[in-house]
Structures are given as structure tokens and as C-alpha cells.
Write a protein that holds these residues in place. Structure first.
Motif, PDB file in Angstrom:
ATOM      1  N   GLU A   1      22.140  45.350  49.722  1.00  0.00           N
ATOM      2  CA  GLU A   1      22.388  44.648  48.907  1.00  0.00           C
ATOM      3  C   GLU A   1      22.982  45.419  47.479  1.00  0.00           C
ATOM      4  OE1 GLU A   1      20.823  40.318  48.718  1.00  0.00           O
ATOM      5  OE2 GLU A   1      19.772  41.341  46.824  1.00  0.00           O
ATOM      6  N   ARG A   2      23.851  44.796  46.817  1.00  0.00           N
ATOM      7  CA  ARG A   2      24.081  45.234  45.624  1.00  0.00           C
ATOM      8  C   ARG A   2      24.216  44.218  44.655  1.00  0.00           C
ATOM      9  NH1 ARG A   2      29.750  47.894  45.032  1.00  0.00           N
ATOM     10  NH2 ARG A   2      28.558  48.372  43.129  1.00  0.00           N
ATOM     11  N   SER A   3      23.807  44.513  43.169  1.00  0.00           N
ATOM     12  CA  SER A   3      23.789  43.765  42.126  1.00  0.00           C
ATOM     13  C   SER A   3      24.212  44.011  40.784  1.00  0.00           C
ATOM     14  CB  SER A   3      22.306  43.331  42.083  1.00  0.00           C
ATOM     15  OG  SER A   3      21.615  44.268  41.560  1.00  0.00           O
ATOM     16  N   MET A   4      24.548  43.384  39.751  1.00  0.00           N
ATOM     17  CA  MET A   4      24.879  43.771  38.736  1.00  0.00           C
ATOM     18  C   MET A   4      24.665  42.384  37.768  1.00  0.00           C
ATOM     19  SD  MET A   4      29.020  43.901  38.537  1.00  0.00           S
ATOM     20  CE  MET A   4      28.915  45.493  39.629  1.00  0.00           C
ATOM     21  N   ILE A   5      24.808  42.641  36.447  1.00  0.00           N
ATOM     22  CA  ILE A   5      24.888  41.863  35.349  1.00  0.00           C
ATOM     23  C   ILE A   5      26.265  41.686  35.019  1.00  0.00           C
ATOM     24  CG2 ILE A   5      24.069  41.064  33.037  1.00  0.00           C
ATOM     25  CD1 ILE A   5      21.350  42.643  33.671  1.00  0.00           C
ATOM     26  N   VAL A   6      26.725  40.311  34.929  1.00  0.00           N
ATOM     27  CA  VAL A   6      28.026  39.878  34.516  1.00  0.00           C
ATOM     28  C   VAL A   6      28.137  38.753  33.720  1.00  0.00           C
ATOM     29  CG1 VAL A   6      29.047  40.736  36.665  1.00  0.00           C
ATOM     30  CG2 VAL A   6      28.386  38.403  36.581  1.00  0.00           C
ATOM     31  N   THR A   7      29.097  38.508  33.223  1.00  0.00           N
ATOM     32  CA  THR A   7      29.341  37.362  32.425  1.00  0.00           C
ATOM     33  C   THR A   7      29.699  36.322  33.205  1.00  0.00           C
ATOM     34  OG1 THR A   7      30.266  38.666  30.505  1.00  0.00           O
ATOM     35  CG2 THR A   7      30.803  36.238  30.551  1.00  0.00           C
TER      36      THR A   7
ATOM     37  N   LEU B   1      36.104  42.861  40.153  1.00  0.00           N
ATOM     38  CA  LEU B   1      34.981  42.961  41.107  1.00  0.00           C
ATOM     39  C   LEU B   1      35.410  42.936  42.443  1.00  0.00           C
ATOM     40  CD1 LEU B   1      33.053  40.294  39.155  1.00  0.00           C
ATOM     41  CD2 LEU B   1      32.519  42.800  39.234  1.00  0.00           C
ATOM     42  N   LEU B   2      36.573  42.652  42.458  1.00  0.00           N
ATOM     43  CA  LEU B   2      37.314  42.900  44.024  1.00  0.00           C
ATOM     44  C   LEU B   2      36.819  44.196  44.697  1.00  0.00           C
ATOM     45  CD1 LEU B   2      40.712  40.993  43.534  1.00  0.00           C
ATOM     46  CD2 LEU B   2      38.617  40.128  44.444  1.00  0.00           C
ATOM     47  N   ASP B   3      37.234  45.178  43.874  1.00  0.00           N
ATOM     48  CA  ASP B   3      36.788  46.862  44.185  1.00  0.00           C
ATOM     49  C   ASP B   3      35.184  47.109  44.330  1.00  0.00           C
ATOM     50  OD1 ASP B   3      39.377  47.125  44.035  1.00  0.00           O
ATOM     51  OD2 ASP B   3      39.151  47.881  41.901  1.00  0.00           O
ATOM     52  N   GLU B   4      34.578  45.922  43.954  1.00  0.00           N
ATOM     53  CA  GLU B   4      33.153  46.186  44.009  1.00  0.00           C
ATOM     54  C   GLU B   4      32.659  45.382  45.291  1.00  0.00           C
ATOM     55  OE1 GLU B   4      30.880  48.012  42.135  1.00  0.00           O
ATOM     56  OE2 GLU B   4      32.639  48.570  40.828  1.00  0.00           O
TER      57      GLU B   4
ATOM     58  N   VAL C   1      33.113  33.394  47.269  1.00  0.00           N
ATOM     59  CA  VAL C   1      34.242  33.979  46.676  1.00  0.00           C
ATOM     60  C   VAL C   1      35.362  33.451  47.219  1.00  0.00           C
ATOM     61  CG1 VAL C   1      35.729  35.861  45.579  1.00  0.00           C
ATOM     62  CG2 VAL C   1      32.966  36.061  45.742  1.00  0.00           C
ATOM     63  N   LEU C   2      36.052  32.344  46.464  1.00  0.00           N
ATOM     64  CA  LEU C   2      37.371  31.692  46.868  1.00  0.00           C
ATOM     65  C   LEU C   2      38.558  31.874  45.883  1.00  0.00           C
ATOM     66  CD1 LEU C   2      36.396  28.641  49.132  1.00  0.00           C
ATOM     67  CD2 LEU C   2      36.964  30.944  50.041  1.00  0.00           C
TER      68      LEU C   2
ATOM     69  N   ARG D   1      33.294  39.191  35.422  1.00  0.00           N
ATOM     70  CA  ARG D   1      33.161  37.997  35.190  1.00  0.00           C
ATOM     71  C   ARG D   1      33.291  37.026  36.423  1.00  0.00           C
ATOM     72  NH1 ARG D   1      34.604  35.337  30.116  1.00  0.00           N
ATOM     73  NH2 ARG D   1      34.386  33.098  30.534  1.00  0.00           N
ATOM     74  N   VAL D   2      32.183  36.174  36.595  1.00  0.00           N
ATOM     75  CA  VAL D   2      32.168  35.270  37.509  1.00  0.00           C
ATOM     76  C   VAL D   2      32.319  33.638  37.094  1.00  0.00           C
ATOM     77  CG1 VAL D   2      30.889  34.286  39.216  1.00  0.00           C
ATOM     78  CG2 VAL D   2      30.591  36.723  39.024  1.00  0.00           C
ATOM     79  N   ASP D   3      33.170  32.974  37.610  1.00  0.00           N
ATOM     80  CA  ASP D   3      33.147  31.427  37.147  1.00  0.00           C
ATOM     81  C   ASP D   3      32.932  30.624  38.139  1.00  0.00           C
ATOM     82  OD1 ASP D   3      34.378  32.066  34.713  1.00  0.00           O
ATOM     83  OD2 ASP D   3      36.222  31.546  35.030  1.00  0.00           O
ATOM     84  N   VAL D   4      31.912  29.972  38.003  1.00  0.00           N
ATOM     85  CA  VAL D   4      31.228  28.978  38.679  1.00  0.00           C
ATOM     86  C   VAL D   4      32.019  27.691  38.993  1.00  0.00           C
ATOM     87  CG1 VAL D   4      29.329  27.499  39.355  1.00  0.00           C
ATOM     88  CG2 VAL D   4      28.911  29.861  38.405  1.00  0.00           C
TER      89      VAL D   4
END
Length: 135
Positions: A33-39, A76-79, A98-99, A109-112
Motif C-alpha cells: 500500500e502506498r500513502s502520501m499527504i496531499v491537498t 498523481l497519475l504517475d503515482e 478515481v474517475l 491534489r485530490v478533489d472529493v
């Protein structure tokens, strides 16, 4: 009493291959599992936040209120956060898929997705949160 015949080497080999294949597929992904802190922020299906087709996501998926969907920045696509990847977001329940992609100017950045509830998106605000996923 039934007399058993020994297995031929070919039958034994293909039987072993089948057992190994079943075990590998049953074990799931062996990738860590990968993880990171993002906005993390929120967005809605409204033209002022997206485009003239606010319910159509970047890969042509139709977004509907209630879906647990996120848009990710292109870096983040590359991640490994590509279309269809499930991820967990710190502090939010369940998994999100992810869609969609954010505007090109954003990074990490991730937008919910919050459907049409603009007030809920404003209330959510912008946060620094940990996300986790399996590439």
C-alpha cells in the motif's frame, strides 16, 4: 479396493500450475500500500466548477450525486492513482474511486466529488490529509 495409478509427469505439472495460479489470484495484490499527504478539497457537478458538461468526468464516466468519486491532479497519475483506482482518505469513511482529473494547474491534489451540494463542498474546505491506495 480401487487401485490408484500414478500421475503422469504432465498431469502432475499442469495440476501444480493450476494450484499455484489459484493461490496467486486468491492472495490479491502483492504490491504494498502506498500513502502520501496531499491537498484535499471538494467539488460539485456545476458548470462554474467544471465545464459545460459538469456530470461527465475526464474519462467520460457519468457522475451522479452520492457516488464516492475523486478527481486527482495529473502528477498523481504517475503515482498509480489512475482511472478506477480505489483510495482511502484520512477522516472520510469508505473508499473513493478515481474517475476524474483536476485542472492542470494543481499538483498533489485530490478533489472529493459532492454531487450538487455546493454548501457541503464549501464547508469541507481545503485540508492536508493522508491518502492511501494500492497501485
Amino acid at each position: 479396493m480401487i487401485e490408484r495409478q500414478p500421475l503422469s509427469p504432465v498431469v502432475f505439472f499442469w495440476g501444480a500450475v493450476a494450484i499455484i495460479a489459484v493461490c496467486v489470484s486468491a492472495c490479491g495484490s502483492n504490491k504494498p500500500e502506498r500513502s502520501m499527504i496531499v491537498t484535499v478539497s471538494a467539488y460539485n457537478s456545476v458548470p462554474s466548477q467544471t465545464n459545460s458538461q459538469p456530470t461527465v468526468a475526464a474519462w467520460e464516466d457519468e457522475l451522479k450525486p452520492g457516488m464516492k468519486v475523486v478527481a486527482v491532479s495529473r502528477d498523481l497519475l504517475d503515482e498509480g492513482l489512475t482511472r478506477g483506482t480505489a483510495l482511502k482518505i484520512e477522516g472520510l469513511h469508505g473508499k473513493y474511486v478515481v474517475l476524474d482529473k483536476t485542472a492542470a494547474r494543481f499538483t498533489k491534489r485530490v478533489d472529493v466529488y459532492m454531487g450538487l451540494d455546493v454548501e457541503a463542498a464549501k464547508e469541507f474546505g481545503v485540508k492536508q490529509l493522508r491518502i492511501s491506495w494500492r497501485p
